[in-house]
Design a protein around this motif. Structure first.
Motif, PDB file in Angstrom:
ATOM      1  N   GLU A  62      14.505  11.420   5.733  1.00  0.00           N
ATOM      2  CA  GLU A  62      14.110  12.668   6.564  1.00  0.00           C
ATOM      3  C   GLU A  62      13.092  13.519   5.944  1.00  0.00           C
ATOM      4  OE1 GLU A  62      14.365  15.390   9.160  1.00  0.00           O
ATOM      5  OE2 GLU A  62      15.445  13.541   9.169  1.00  0.00           O
ATOM      6  N   LEU A  63      12.897  13.427   4.399  1.00  0.00           N
ATOM      7  CA  LEU A  63      11.641  14.287   4.147  1.00  0.00           C
ATOM      8  C   LEU A  63      10.429  13.502   4.308  1.00  0.00           C
ATOM      9  CD1 LEU A  63      10.698  16.293   2.003  1.00  0.00           C
ATOM     10  CD2 LEU A  63      11.151  14.529   0.417  1.00  0.00           C
ATOM     11  N   MET A  64      10.469  12.163   4.559  1.00  0.00           N
ATOM     12  CA  MET A  64       9.103  11.335   4.676  1.00  0.00           C
ATOM     13  C   MET A  64       9.085  11.721   6.210  1.00  0.00           C
ATOM     14  SD  MET A  64       6.877   9.491   3.612  1.00  0.00           S
ATOM     15  CE  MET A  64       5.706   8.162   4.218  1.00  0.00           C
ATOM     16  N   ARG A  65       9.905  11.741   6.976  1.00  0.00           N
ATOM     17  CA  ARG A  65       9.957  11.835   8.594  1.00  0.00           C
ATOM     18  C   ARG A  65       9.044  13.066   8.731  1.00  0.00           C
ATOM     19  NH1 ARG A  65      11.158  14.801  12.407  1.00  0.00           N
ATOM     20  NH2 ARG A  65      12.658  15.840  11.235  1.00  0.00           N
ATOM     21  N   SER A  66       9.773  14.295   8.140  1.00  0.00           N
ATOM     22  CA  SER A  66       9.313  15.577   8.574  1.00  0.00           C
ATOM     23  C   SER A  66       7.701  15.888   7.921  1.00  0.00           C
ATOM     24  CB  SER A  66      10.164  16.568   8.014  1.00  0.00           C
ATOM     25  OG  SER A  66      10.266  16.874   6.600  1.00  0.00           O
ATOM     26  N   THR A  67       7.533  15.473   6.682  1.00  0.00           N
ATOM     27  CA  THR A  67       6.311  15.249   6.131  1.00  0.00           C
ATOM     28  C   THR A  67       5.321  14.736   6.870  1.00  0.00           C
ATOM     29  OG1 THR A  67       7.285  15.379   3.943  1.00  0.00           O
ATOM     30  CG2 THR A  67       5.032  15.256   3.888  1.00  0.00           C
ATOM     31  N   ALA A  68       5.409  13.770   7.525  1.00  0.00           N
ATOM     32  CA  ALA A  68       4.463  13.037   7.992  1.00  0.00           C
ATOM     33  C   ALA A  68       4.475  13.324   9.860  1.00  0.00           C
ATOM     34  CB  ALA A  68       4.798  11.435   8.152  1.00  0.00           C
ATOM     35  N   GLU A  69       5.343  13.952  10.222  1.00  0.00           N
ATOM     36  CA  GLU A  69       5.562  14.527  11.435  1.00  0.00           C
ATOM     37  C   GLU A  69       5.591  13.767  12.521  1.00  0.00           C
ATOM     38  OE1 GLU A  69       2.321  17.668  11.985  1.00  0.00           O
ATOM     39  OE2 GLU A  69       3.177  18.940  10.407  1.00  0.00           O
ATOM     40  N   VAL A  70       6.325  12.645  12.257  1.00  0.00           N
ATOM     41  CA  VAL A  70       6.742  11.592  13.337  1.00  0.00           C
ATOM     42  C   VAL A  70       7.967  11.912  14.014  1.00  0.00           C
ATOM     43  CG1 VAL A  70       5.507   9.701  11.818  1.00  0.00           C
ATOM     44  CG2 VAL A  70       7.861  10.035  11.401  1.00  0.00           C
ATOM     45  N   ASN A  71       7.924  11.506  15.292  1.00  0.00           N
ATOM     46  CA  ASN A  71       9.297  11.817  16.081  1.00  0.00           C
ATOM     47  C   ASN A  71      10.228  10.593  15.838  1.00  0.00           C
ATOM     48  OD1 ASN A  71       8.170  14.213  17.046  1.00  0.00           O
ATOM     49  ND2 ASN A  71       7.029  13.362  18.665  1.00  0.00           N
ATOM     50  N   ARG A  72       9.663   9.579  15.516  1.00  0.00           N
ATOM     51  CA  ARG A  72      10.793   8.452  15.632  1.00  0.00           C
ATOM     52  C   ARG A  72      10.781   7.592  14.293  1.00  0.00           C
ATOM     53  NH1 ARG A  72      10.460   3.778  20.394  1.00  0.00           N
ATOM     54  NH2 ARG A  72      12.476   2.875  19.706  1.00  0.00           N
ATOM     55  N   VAL A  73      11.822   7.230  13.843  1.00  0.00           N
ATOM     56  CA  VAL A  73      12.062   6.374  12.575  1.00  0.00           C
ATOM     57  C   VAL A  73      12.656   5.013  13.204  1.00  0.00           C
ATOM     58  CG1 VAL A  73      12.860   6.040  10.355  1.00  0.00           C
ATOM     59  CG2 VAL A  73      12.450   8.395  11.180  1.00  0.00           C
ATOM     60  N   ILE A  74      11.879   3.982  12.706  1.00  0.00           N
ATOM     61  CA  ILE A  74      12.253   2.568  13.044  1.00  0.00           C
ATOM     62  C   ILE A  74      12.849   1.770  11.791  1.00  0.00           C
ATOM     63  CG2 ILE A  74      12.029   0.457  14.194  1.00  0.00           C
ATOM     64  CD1 ILE A  74       9.960   1.784  16.042  1.00  0.00           C
ATOM     65  N   GLU A  75      14.054   1.474  11.729  1.00  0.00           N
ATOM     66  CA  GLU A  75      14.686   0.710  10.317  1.00  0.00           C
ATOM     67  C   GLU A  75      14.419  -0.677  10.733  1.00  0.00           C
ATOM     68  OE1 GLU A  75      18.665   0.426   8.162  1.00  0.00           O
ATOM     69  OE2 GLU A  75      17.966   2.548   8.611  1.00  0.00           O
ATOM     70  N   VAL A  76      13.849  -1.204   9.597  1.00  0.00           N
ATOM     71  CA  VAL A  76      13.693  -2.820   9.940  1.00  0.00           C
ATOM     72  C   VAL A  76      14.176  -3.494   8.585  1.00  0.00           C
ATOM     73  CG1 VAL A  76      11.460  -2.873  11.479  1.00  0.00           C
ATOM     74  CG2 VAL A  76      11.267  -2.395   8.871  1.00  0.00           C
ATOM     75  N   HIS A  77      14.678  -4.564   8.704  1.00  0.00           N
ATOM     76  CA  HIS A  77      15.380  -5.294   7.775  1.00  0.00           C
ATOM     77  C   HIS A  77      14.742  -6.645   7.365  1.00  0.00           C
ATOM     78  CE1 HIS A  77      18.470  -2.405   7.466  1.00  0.00           C
ATOM     79  NE2 HIS A  77      18.502  -2.389   8.726  1.00  0.00           N
ATOM     80  N   GLU A  78      14.192  -7.116   8.584  1.00  0.00           N
ATOM     81  CA  GLU A  78      13.614  -8.447   8.337  1.00  0.00           C
ATOM     82  C   GLU A  78      12.157  -8.657   8.934  1.00  0.00           C
ATOM     83  OE1 GLU A  78      16.172 -10.970  10.938  1.00  0.00           O
ATOM     84  OE2 GLU A  78      17.693 -10.632   9.500  1.00  0.00           O
ATOM     85  N   GLU A  79      11.360  -9.647   8.607  1.00  0.00           N
ATOM     86  CA  GLU A  79      10.063  -9.806   9.225  1.00  0.00           C
ATOM     87  C   GLU A  79      10.169  -9.946  10.712  1.00  0.00           C
ATOM     88  OE1 GLU A  79       7.719 -12.900   7.305  1.00  0.00           O
ATOM     89  OE2 GLU A  79       7.930 -12.038   5.234  1.00  0.00           O
ATOM     90  N   ASP A  80      10.958 -10.660  11.302  1.00  0.00           N
ATOM     91  CA  ASP A  80      11.007 -10.815  12.658  1.00  0.00           C
ATOM     92  C   ASP A  80      11.146  -9.194  13.468  1.00  0.00           C
ATOM     93  OD1 ASP A  80      11.010 -13.425  12.548  1.00  0.00           O
ATOM     94  OD2 ASP A  80      13.137 -13.654  12.744  1.00  0.00           O
ATOM     95  N   ASP A  81      11.855  -8.200  12.655  1.00  0.00           N
ATOM     96  CA  ASP A  81      11.948  -6.890  13.255  1.00  0.00           C
ATOM     97  C   ASP A  81      10.357  -6.249  13.176  1.00  0.00           C
ATOM     98  OD1 ASP A  81      14.608  -7.159  13.142  1.00  0.00           O
ATOM     99  OD2 ASP A  81      14.942  -6.062  11.260  1.00  0.00           O
TER     100      ASP A  81
END
Length: 87
Positions: free
Chosen positions: A56-75
């Motif tokens: 959340e700190l990174m999202r608000s500092t970077a001022e992005v609207n969307r966070v996408i969580e990725v677990h694998e290279e295919d993602d």
């Protein structure tokens, strides 16, 4: 995207700020600015908790609207379809 997936560490989480130009189905050009949260399955629990607490700190500092969580290279390689709204 394949080059990005190849560069990611196999056991350490990372934050990636991505500005990726793409053309929507309507033909309109867009350049979404998103935060990718790389969280590989085999990372240690301490790193996992540290990065999870900072999302959340990174999202608000970077001022992005969307966070996408990725677990694998295919993602990562399929991120374009996610950015077009085909989650």
């Amino acid at each position: 995207m394949e080059d990005l997936a190849d560069e990611l560490p196999e056991s350490s989480p990372r934050f990636i700020l991505l500005s990726y130009p793409l053309t929507l189905g309507s033909g309109r050009l867009t350049v979404p600015y998103v935060l990718l949260y790389w969280l590989p399955e085999n990372c240690n629990p301490t790193s996992r908790m540290t990065y999870a607490g900072a999302v959340e700190l990174m999202r608000s500092t970077a001022e992005v609207n969307r966070v996408i969580e990725v677990h694998e290279e295919d993602d990562i390689t399929s991120i374009e379809s996610k950015l077009q709204g085909a989650d």
